[in-house]
Design an enzyme around this catalytic site. Sequence first.
Site, PDB file in Angstrom:
ATOM      1  N   GLU A 108       0.857  -1.186   0.000  1.00  6.67           N
ATOM      2  CA  GLU A 108       0.000   0.000   0.000  1.00  6.67           C
ATOM      3  C   GLU A 108       0.898   1.244   0.000  1.00  6.67           C
ATOM      4  O   GLU A 108       1.843   1.334   0.785  1.00  6.67           O
ATOM      5  CB  GLU A 108      -0.907  -0.013   1.233  1.00  6.67           C
ATOM      6  CG  GLU A 108      -1.601   1.289   1.566  1.00  6.67           C
ATOM      7  CD  GLU A 108      -2.512   1.796   0.467  1.00  6.67           C
ATOM      8  OE1 GLU A 108      -2.416   3.000   0.126  1.00  6.67           O
ATOM      9  OE2 GLU A 108      -3.320   0.998  -0.063  1.00  6.67           O
ATOM     10  N   ASP A 140       5.435   1.783  -3.312  1.00  2.80           N
ATOM     11  CA  ASP A 140       4.763   1.917  -4.601  1.00  2.80           C
ATOM     12  C   ASP A 140       4.551   0.524  -5.195  1.00  2.80           C
ATOM     13  O   ASP A 140       5.506  -0.229  -5.392  1.00  2.80           O
ATOM     14  CB  ASP A 140       5.630   2.762  -5.526  1.00  2.80           C
ATOM     15  CG  ASP A 140       5.002   2.948  -6.891  1.00  2.80           C
ATOM     16  OD1 ASP A 140       5.132   2.027  -7.720  1.00  2.80           O
ATOM     17  OD2 ASP A 140       4.392   4.002  -7.122  1.00  2.80           O
ATOM     18  N   ASP A 158      -6.391  -4.061  -5.687  1.00  6.12           N
ATOM     19  CA  ASP A 158      -7.520  -3.324  -5.114  1.00  6.12           C
ATOM     20  C   ASP A 158      -7.180  -1.841  -5.196  1.00  6.12           C
ATOM     21  O   ASP A 158      -6.745  -1.223  -4.226  1.00  6.12           O
ATOM     22  CB  ASP A 158      -7.731  -3.767  -3.666  1.00  6.12           C
ATOM     23  CG  ASP A 158      -8.948  -3.112  -3.029  1.00  6.12           C
ATOM     24  OD1 ASP A 158      -9.723  -2.452  -3.751  1.00  6.12           O
ATOM     25  OD2 ASP A 158      -9.116  -3.252  -1.801  1.00  6.12           O
ATOM     26  N   ASP A 161      -9.665   4.331  -9.007  1.00  3.81           N
ATOM     27  CA  ASP A 161      -9.834   4.464 -10.450  1.00  3.81           C
ATOM     28  C   ASP A 161      -8.535   4.999 -11.057  1.00  3.81           C
ATOM     29  O   ASP A 161      -7.661   5.489 -10.337  1.00  3.81           O
ATOM     30  CB  ASP A 161     -11.015   5.382 -10.751  1.00  3.81           C
ATOM     31  CG  ASP A 161     -12.339   4.711 -10.411  1.00  3.81           C
ATOM     32  OD1 ASP A 161     -12.775   3.862 -11.207  1.00  3.81           O
ATOM     33  OD2 ASP A 161     -12.914   5.013  -9.346  1.00  3.81           O
TER      34      ASP A 161
END
Length: 290
Positions: A108, A140, A158, A161
């Site tokens: 994350e 990253d 996950d 957009d």
Amino acid sequence: MSDGLVFRETLYPGVQVQYSCDDILYQDRSEHQDLVLFANPVFGKVLMLDGVTQVTTADEFIYHEMMAHVPILAHGEAREVLIIGGGDCGMAEEALKHKGIERLTQVEIDDAVVEFSKEHFADFNASVFQDDRFDLVIADGARFVAETDRRFDVVMVDSTDPMGPGAVLFTPEFYRGVHHCLKPGGVLVTQNGVPFLQKGELVSSIGHFSKIYRDAYAYVAAIPTYFGGHMALGWASDNPALRRQPLDVLEQRFEAAGLDTRYYTPEVHQAAFALPRFIRDAVAEGRKSA
């Protein structure tokens, strides 16, 4: 943006979704994004990043169950699992229900999202932080998959957009990086938006998949939070048999796993790959563009 006790999501041109707000529970600007958590009488706690709805406590189980259980049960022998993104840790919570998983690594980019999720989403993610198999990496995701020497059976993306820090997770370079760190016969699943309103996102991803993986497809779930109809979940693997598992095999694996689900069933798993024609046509368009 907020207007009194109202939050509006304007992700889709020409369409605006509005939430009433009973209370603002948390609001901050991190290094990477604007974050707000508020209470809504229908959806419970609603998390928005940069003005786009990410997760709600009322229906998070649908998205997380379908993103986690479909690839894991289709694979059948997943031991090493990687999640890119997923800062609310709902995906990790579902994946770790599978006792056969030996390690779940979550990458994350924003530690602020994880830290606040520990406090505000403990009703569904508390078990994750108590599980010795959970390996959290703040980094990253695109760089991680490109550089790691580890290999995974299942990779779940996950993401937000394709905007801001999430945009890189929709590029061919990223998908090649995932392919690099997948074990032979592994599977990648991705969040690919609502095709009725975001057709281009699905077409683009399928096009990228098709240049890298033997099997590029999608499956769907109906998630009330994500306005506009079915949500598409991208699927990519070098083993085409994985998305065609017989129902009796899925039933045996589901029973053996001892899962307690609210949306996922083996029948729903199999049916999720039977795409409505307009979504199937978008997948075909993506393959043709490869």
